[in-house]
Scaffold this motif. Structure first.
Motif, PDB file in Angstrom:
ATOM      1  N   LEU A  22      21.197   2.419  40.251  1.00 53.57           N
ATOM      2  CA  LEU A  22      21.741   3.658  40.818  1.00 53.57           C
ATOM      3  C   LEU A  22      23.260   3.717  40.683  1.00 53.57           C
ATOM      4  O   LEU A  22      23.826   4.737  40.272  1.00 53.57           O
ATOM      5  CB  LEU A  22      21.328   3.796  42.285  1.00 53.57           C
ATOM      6  CG  LEU A  22      21.723   5.085  42.990  1.00 53.57           C
ATOM      7  CD1 LEU A  22      21.113   6.292  42.287  1.00 53.57           C
ATOM      8  CD2 LEU A  22      21.281   5.053  44.443  1.00 53.57           C
ATOM      9  N   SER A  23      23.924   2.617  40.990  1.00 56.36           N
ATOM     10  CA  SER A  23      25.381   2.556  40.854  1.00 56.36           C
ATOM     11  C   SER A  23      25.793   2.652  39.393  1.00 56.36           C
ATOM     12  O   SER A  23      26.785   3.308  39.053  1.00 56.36           O
ATOM     13  CB  SER A  23      25.919   1.265  41.465  1.00 56.36           C
ATOM     14  OG  SER A  23      25.651   1.221  42.842  1.00 56.36           O
ATOM     15  N   GLU A  24      25.039   2.003  38.520  1.00 56.64           N
ATOM     16  CA  GLU A  24      25.324   2.073  37.093  1.00 56.64           C
ATOM     17  C   GLU A  24      25.239   3.519  36.606  1.00 56.64           C
ATOM     18  O   GLU A  24      26.113   3.984  35.873  1.00 56.64           O
ATOM     19  CB  GLU A  24      24.342   1.214  36.298  1.00 56.64           C
ATOM     20  CG  GLU A  24      24.556   1.302  34.800  1.00 56.64           C
ATOM     21  CD  GLU A  24      23.533   0.511  34.004  1.00 56.64           C
ATOM     22  OE1 GLU A  24      23.852   0.170  32.850  1.00 56.64           O
ATOM     23  OE2 GLU A  24      22.430   0.247  34.510  1.00 56.64           O
ATOM     24  N   ALA A  25      24.223   4.229  37.023  1.00 55.13           N
ATOM     25  CA  ALA A  25      24.071   5.626  36.617  1.00 55.13           C
ATOM     26  C   ALA A  25      25.250   6.471  37.101  1.00 55.13           C
ATOM     27  O   ALA A  25      25.734   7.342  36.372  1.00 55.13           O
ATOM     28  CB  ALA A  25      22.748   6.186  37.149  1.00 55.13           C
ATOM     29  N   SER A  26      25.732   6.211  38.304  1.00 53.00           N
ATOM     30  CA  SER A  26      26.882   6.949  38.839  1.00 53.00           C
ATOM     31  C   SER A  26      28.144   6.683  38.026  1.00 53.00           C
ATOM     32  O   SER A  26      28.900   7.600  37.716  1.00 53.00           O
ATOM     33  CB  SER A  26      27.136   6.556  40.299  1.00 53.00           C
ATOM     34  OG  SER A  26      26.072   6.958  41.109  1.00 53.00           O
ATOM     35  N   VAL A  27      28.367   5.431  37.687  1.00 49.98           N
ATOM     36  CA  VAL A  27      29.548   5.071  36.892  1.00 49.98           C
ATOM     37  C   VAL A  27      29.468   5.708  35.504  1.00 49.98           C
ATOM     38  O   VAL A  27      30.441   6.290  35.009  1.00 49.98           O
ATOM     39  CB  VAL A  27      29.686   3.538  36.780  1.00 49.98           C
ATOM     40  CG1 VAL A  27      30.723   3.146  35.737  1.00 49.98           C
ATOM     41  CG2 VAL A  27      30.043   2.943  38.133  1.00 49.98           C
ATOM     42  N   LEU A  28      28.316   5.625  34.871  1.00 48.20           N
ATOM     43  CA  LEU A  28      28.166   6.194  33.525  1.00 48.20           C
ATOM     44  C   LEU A  28      28.304   7.708  33.542  1.00 48.20           C
ATOM     45  O   LEU A  28      28.897   8.292  32.628  1.00 48.20           O
ATOM     46  CB  LEU A  28      26.824   5.772  32.918  1.00 48.20           C
ATOM     47  CG  LEU A  28      26.692   4.279  32.636  1.00 48.20           C
ATOM     48  CD1 LEU A  28      25.293   3.959  32.117  1.00 48.20           C
ATOM     49  CD2 LEU A  28      27.757   3.802  31.657  1.00 48.20           C
ATOM     50  N   LYS A  29      27.802   8.360  34.573  1.00 51.59           N
ATOM     51  CA  LYS A  29      27.962   9.814  34.686  1.00 51.59           C
ATOM     52  C   LYS A  29      29.429  10.179  34.853  1.00 51.59           C
ATOM     53  O   LYS A  29      29.923  11.115  34.232  1.00 51.59           O
ATOM     54  CB  LYS A  29      27.140  10.375  35.833  1.00 51.59           C
ATOM     55  CG  LYS A  29      27.276  11.886  35.958  1.00 51.59           C
ATOM     56  CD  LYS A  29      26.279  12.480  36.886  1.00 51.59           C
ATOM     57  CE  LYS A  29      26.387  13.972  37.072  1.00 51.59           C
ATOM     58  NZ  LYS A  29      27.239  14.729  36.218  1.00 51.59           N
ATOM     59  N   ALA A  30      30.144   9.429  35.687  1.00 47.59           N
ATOM     60  CA  ALA A  30      31.572   9.679  35.887  1.00 47.59           C
ATOM     61  C   ALA A  30      32.341   9.492  34.583  1.00 47.59           C
ATOM     62  O   ALA A  30      33.226  10.286  34.246  1.00 47.59           O
ATOM     63  CB  ALA A  30      32.122   8.761  36.970  1.00 47.59           C
ATOM     64  N   LEU A  31      32.006   8.459  33.827  1.00 49.52           N
ATOM     65  CA  LEU A  31      32.654   8.243  32.530  1.00 49.52           C
ATOM     66  C   LEU A  31      32.363   9.392  31.577  1.00 49.52           C
ATOM     67  O   LEU A  31      33.256   9.891  30.889  1.00 49.52           O
ATOM     68  CB  LEU A  31      32.182   6.925  31.905  1.00 49.52           C
ATOM     69  CG  LEU A  31      32.795   5.664  32.464  1.00 49.52           C
ATOM     70  CD1 LEU A  31      32.059   4.449  31.914  1.00 49.52           C
ATOM     71  CD2 LEU A  31      34.270   5.595  32.134  1.00 49.52           C
ATOM     72  N   GLN A  32      31.127   9.809  31.537  1.00 53.89           N
ATOM     73  CA  GLN A  32      30.733  10.884  30.636  1.00 53.89           C
ATOM     74  C   GLN A  32      31.404  12.205  31.032  1.00 53.89           C
ATOM     75  O   GLN A  32      31.872  12.947  30.182  1.00 53.89           O
ATOM     76  CB  GLN A  32      29.221  11.035  30.633  1.00 53.89           C
ATOM     77  CG  GLN A  32      28.701  11.882  29.514  1.00 53.89           C
ATOM     78  CD  GLN A  32      27.205  11.709  29.322  1.00 53.89           C
ATOM     79  OE1 GLN A  32      26.498  11.296  30.229  1.00 53.89           O
ATOM     80  NE2 GLN A  32      26.729  11.998  28.145  1.00 53.89           N
ATOM     81  N   ASP A  33      31.490  12.475  32.309  1.00 52.05           N
ATOM     82  CA  ASP A  33      32.065  13.735  32.789  1.00 52.05           C
ATOM     83  C   ASP A  33      33.583  13.795  32.657  1.00 52.05           C
ATOM     84  O   ASP A  33      34.158  14.885  32.630  1.00 52.05           O
ATOM     85  CB  ASP A  33      31.688  13.972  34.252  1.00 52.05           C
ATOM     86  CG  ASP A  33      30.211  14.259  34.450  1.00 52.05           C
ATOM     87  OD1 ASP A  33      29.506  14.511  33.442  1.00 52.05           O
ATOM     88  OD2 ASP A  33      29.761  14.218  35.607  1.00 52.05           O
TER      89      ASP A  33
END
Length: 66
Positions: A22-33
């Motif tokens: 879950l935390s990994e997905a949040s970090v990757l989304k923030a990077l992508q955005d």
């Protein structure tokens, strides 16, 4: 913290290595955005982190696989 400075280049070495899914997905989304107008280089062993990349490269025994 990486987004507090408006650096044109981000070099991240295993940015999600010790995170749960879950935390990994949040970090990757923030990077992508937040990668507009930036060059982001992610060094990782995880395919999930590489999935947000425009281009990926792989090394095997020092040989670039592309």
């Amino acid at each position: 913290r990486v987004f507090w400075q408006d650096a044109p280049l981000l070099l991240l070495d295993e940015p999600t290595s010790n995170l749960d899914a879950l935390s990994e997905a949040s970090v990757l989304k923030a990077l992508q955005d937040n990668r507009a107008d930036k060059t982001v280089v992610i060094v990782t062993h995880r395919a999930s982190a590489g999935a947000i990349a425009d281009d990926t490269y792989a090394l095997s025994n020092g040989t670039l696989l592309g």
